[in-house]
Design a protein around this motif. Structure first.
Motif, mmCIF file in Angstrom:
data_model
loop_
_atom_site.group_PDB
_atom_site.id
_atom_site.type_symbol
_atom_site.label_atom_id
_atom_site.label_comp_id
_atom_site.label_asym_id
_atom_site.label_seq_id
_atom_site.Cartn_x
_atom_site.Cartn_y
_atom_site.Cartn_z
ATOM 1 N N UNK A 85 94.068 104.064 1.958
ATOM 2 C CA UNK A 85 93.739 103.685 3.261
ATOM 3 C C UNK A 85 94.950 104.084 4.233
ATOM 4 N N UNK A 86 96.106 103.481 3.905
ATOM 5 C CA UNK A 86 97.391 103.672 4.611
ATOM 6 C C UNK A 86 97.530 105.221 4.745
ATOM 7 N N UNK A 87 97.508 106.001 3.859
ATOM 8 C CA UNK A 87 97.905 107.386 3.972
ATOM 9 C C UNK A 87 97.121 108.289 5.010
ATOM 10 N N UNK A 88 95.620 107.670 4.856
ATOM 11 C CA UNK A 88 94.445 108.302 5.555
ATOM 12 C C UNK A 88 94.724 107.795 7.077
ATOM 13 N N UNK A 89 95.225 106.844 7.188
ATOM 14 C CA UNK A 89 95.397 106.089 8.677
ATOM 15 C C UNK A 89 96.619 106.962 9.213
ATOM 16 N N UNK A 127 86.179 113.585 14.283
ATOM 17 C CA UNK A 127 84.968 112.629 14.294
ATOM 18 C C UNK A 127 84.588 112.169 13.039
ATOM 19 N N UNK A 128 84.277 113.135 12.278
ATOM 20 C CA UNK A 128 83.910 112.747 10.828
ATOM 21 C C UNK A 128 84.789 112.204 9.894
ATOM 22 N N UNK A 129 86.095 112.335 10.230
ATOM 23 C CA UNK A 129 87.116 111.813 9.395
ATOM 24 C C UNK A 129 87.352 110.351 10.022
ATOM 25 N N UNK A 130 87.169 110.100 11.404
ATOM 26 C CA UNK A 130 87.490 108.771 12.006
ATOM 27 C C UNK A 130 86.137 108.022 11.199
ATOM 28 N N UNK A 131 84.986 108.347 11.299
ATOM 29 C CA UNK A 131 84.010 107.699 10.666
ATOM 30 C C UNK A 131 84.137 107.389 9.426
ATOM 31 N N UNK A 132 84.493 108.355 8.494
ATOM 32 C CA UNK A 132 84.823 107.981 7.098
ATOM 33 C C UNK A 132 85.846 107.122 6.754
ATOM 34 N N UNK A 133 86.806 107.069 7.700
ATOM 35 C CA UNK A 133 88.024 106.104 7.573
ATOM 36 C C UNK A 133 87.453 104.635 7.833
ATOM 37 N N UNK A 135 84.217 103.392 7.768
ATOM 38 C CA UNK A 135 83.378 103.114 6.838
ATOM 39 C C UNK A 135 84.071 102.675 5.378
ATOM 40 N N UNK A 136 84.952 103.589 5.326
ATOM 41 C CA UNK A 136 85.772 103.146 3.993
ATOM 42 C C UNK A 136 86.499 101.968 4.078
ATOM 43 N N UNK A 137 86.973 101.462 5.156
ATOM 44 C CA UNK A 137 87.679 100.111 5.359
ATOM 45 C C UNK A 137 86.481 99.066 5.068
ATOM 46 N N UNK A 138 85.427 99.288 5.896
ATOM 47 C CA UNK A 138 84.408 98.382 5.800
ATOM 48 C C UNK A 138 83.836 98.038 4.693
ATOM 49 N N UNK A 139 83.600 99.220 3.852
ATOM 50 C CA UNK A 139 82.582 99.044 2.633
ATOM 51 C C UNK A 139 83.639 98.860 1.318
ATOM 52 N N UNK A 150 78.363 99.675 -2.717
ATOM 53 C CA UNK A 150 79.666 100.154 -3.018
ATOM 54 C C UNK A 150 79.288 101.260 -3.929
ATOM 55 N N UNK A 151 78.489 101.096 -4.887
ATOM 56 C CA UNK A 151 78.001 101.955 -6.097
ATOM 57 C C UNK A 151 77.200 103.131 -5.473
#
Length: 283
Positions: A85-89, A127-133, A135-139, A150-151
């Motif tokens: 997550x840090x690298x993607x941020x 935009x989709x990268x932001x959503x991916x990031x 949702x990744x944090x939240x889920x 998660x599965x």
């Protein structure tokens, strides 16, 4: 790890190609395109390709394959999630700064924004990268999402991440070509001047880098072992992620055994009472 030597060779090649791509982008803007600055001129625009290649391509590629590194398999999955997550941020921040730079440059030069296919696809990818990031944090990072969610979302998360990465590579290639066509006049792009050759080589390196990352990420025998990936730190009193079902089944099994012992004991006591009653009746 299976084919450990091949993995190391591919990893070294990937990092080398990505690093050279970043260096070539810097050589391009400093040697041919007036360097870097933040004054509304061409130097400000040059932050756009440099930061995108550095962050949106190179760092995002590393974030994708970080789970494949075998020497990290002994680390907790939670730690690896934070690194991922840090690298993607970081990649997201660099992409946003690069977008600000190009919009600011266009506005200063009275150039229209968002008219080319490159800009459309690029903004869509951001935009989709932001959503991916988000949702990744939240889920997957916060401990609130249920295991079944998660599965269900994990294959979608992986597929969308790889798709966005490939889209970013394609967008970068369109941007390089667009920049060369607009900028090279005398000699023209069609004459293949040194700047055009260098930028074309940069594009080829980006394709090679993206191909290596996608290949490493898609090999199932280089995937982080399941027994390690399910060991995630949980709140006190909780169970490790991915083991809730096993824990529930175990608890149910223990409960069934306990019920069986109770029922057996009750039946034995009932038989003893019947035997005693039978003996009294015969006396």
């Amino acid at each position: 790890m299976e084919d450990y030597g091949r993995f190391l060779a591919l990893l070294a090649s990937t990092l080398l190609v990505g690093f050279v791509s970043v260096i070539l982008s810097l050589v391009w803007v400093f040697h041919y395109r007036e360097g870097l600055s933040w004054d509304g001129g061409l130097g400000e625009f040059n932050w756009h390709p440099v930061l995108l290649i550095m962050g949106f391509v190179f760092i995002q590629g590393i974030a994708i394959i970080v789970y494949r590194l075998p020497w990290t398999w002994k680390c907790s999955k939670l730690l690896m999630k934070f690194i991922h997550a840090g690298l993607n941020t970081i990649a997201m921040i660099l992409a946003i700064v690069s977008m600000v730079a190009v919009f600011d440059y266009h506005n200063a030069m009275n150039t229209p924004n968002m008219y080319s296919l490159h800009s459309w696809i690029g903004l869509t990818a951001v935009i989709f990268y932001s959503l991916q990031l988000v949702l990744g944090f939240a889920v997957f990072l916060l401990p609130f999402a249920p295991v079944y969610l998660r599965a269900f979302l994990m294959p979608i998360h992986v597929y969308s991440g790889l798709t966005i990465f490939a889209t970013v590579i394609a967008t970068a290639l369109m941007g390089i070509t667009e920049k060369l066509i607009f900028s090279l006049r005398d000699p023209a792009y069609s004459a293949s001047p040194p700047e055009a050759i260098l930028a074309n080589c940069l594009g080829l390196l980006l394709v090679v880098f993206g191909s290596l990352v996608l290949w490493m990420a898609s090999r199932p025998h280089w995937k982080r072992p399941l027994e390690e990936s399910t060991k995630v730190l949980r709140p006190t009193g909780g169970t490790p992620e991915g083991t809730e079902v096993e824990s529930t089944m175990t608890n149910r099994s223990d409960a069934d055994k306990s019920d069986l012992r109770i029922n057996t004991e009750a039946a034995r006591k009932q038989n003893l009472k019947l035997d005693e009653a039978g003996q009294r009746s015969t006396m």
